[in-house]
Scaffold this active site. Structure first.
Site, PDB file in Angstrom:
ATOM      1  CG  HIS A   1      -1.579  -0.990   1.142  1.00 32.77           C
ATOM      2  ND1 HIS A   1      -1.859  -2.446   1.228  1.00 32.77           N
ATOM      3  CD2 HIS A   1      -3.374  -0.750   0.866  1.00 32.77           C
ATOM      4  CE1 HIS A   1      -3.335  -3.314   1.055  1.00 32.77           C
ATOM      5  NE2 HIS A   1      -4.111  -1.622   0.642  1.00 32.77           N
TER       6      HIS A   1
ATOM      7  CE  LYS B   1      -3.437  -0.345   4.894  1.00 29.80           C
ATOM      8  NZ  LYS B   1      -4.933  -0.297   5.159  1.00 29.80           N
TER       9      LYS B   1
END
Length: 248
Positions: free
Chosen positions: A140, A144
């Site tokens: 990600h 995040k």
């Protein structure tokens, strides 16, 4: 909630003013079947306790810190709840599920239809390839906050529904031979990656890798809006994404 009325517009309280919340608000407006009455973030979530007006649906893509206020709002208004916030522990998830006694509720770590199919295929592969080594890798963007991702944990549940396996969250040092039955879980962070999930099955002289790549957050928004359309017509209960989208 009662059955849908033709051409009815459902009112929405949106919890989460970040990137996902902004995209969802735009998509709800474009859909034409929803009207966003109010938007709240973590800093203003306490308004949900008493001040926020009642709506047909609450959509929560905020932060786990806002959960007490989301719970208070749904209990006060009796509205449906679509939750996509990640990072909850089991006790917090149990509180969300309990709302299903009086409201139609769904919580999913991922509203992508492709990921929903990946979870189903992963579950079937785990059954067929019992005894193979399994590693889960998720990637990600560098902003995040939680790891592993909620989707990775969902895939772990697909591989090990009884939660019996030893899970290695990364490895370091002289770890020795890989224990039989261990599941590896690895989180990569960098750049602007919307989300990539891989489930590797390693057998003798062969490997199977199941992969889903998201190139835009819009796929999660599209799935959430599609789920919302179905959720507002449902009776009280806690629903999974699969139940709503695939009528499981």
């Amino acid at each position: 909630m009662t059955s849908s009325t033709p051409n009815r517009t459902y009112t929405v309280t949106l919890i989460g003013a970040g990137r996902m919340g902004t995209l969802i608000a735009r998509s709800l407006e474009a859909d034409g079947g929803f009207e966003v009455v109010g938007t709240y973030d973590v800093d203003s979530a306490d308004q949900l306790d008493v001040q926020a007006p009642a709506t047909d649906l609450a959509i929560d893509f905020s932060n786990r810190a806002a959960l007490p206020h989301t719970l208070a709002y749904v209990r006060r208004c009796g509205c449906a709840l679509l939750s996509g916030t990640t990072g909850y522990d089991e006790a917090e998830l149990a509180q969300i599920r309990s709302l299903g006694e009086k409201s139609a509720v769904i919580h999913s770590a991922n509203y992508s239809l492709g990921v929903a199919v990946l979870r189903r295929v992963t579950q079937e592969a785990a059954r067929a390839l019992a005894g193979w080594d399994v590693e889960i890798v998720e990637t990600h963007h560098n902003q995040k906050a939680d790891a592993p991702s909620g989707t990775a944990n969902m895939l772990l549940d697909a591989v090990d529904p009884a939660h019996e396996a030893d899970v290695a969250y990364g490895r370091e040092g002289m770890v020795g031979a890989r224990p039989h039955g261990q599941i590896g879980m690895h989180s990569l962070r960098g750049g602007t990656v919307a989300g990539t999930h891989e489930v590797h099955f390693f057998g003798t002289d062969e490997e199977l890798c199941l992969t889903h790549r998201a190139t835009s957050r819009q796929i999660f928004v599209n799935g959430a809006v599609a789920a919302a359309r179905r959720l507002v017509t449902k009776d009280p209960g806690f629903y999974t994404f699969d139940q709503l989208m695939f009528e499981d």
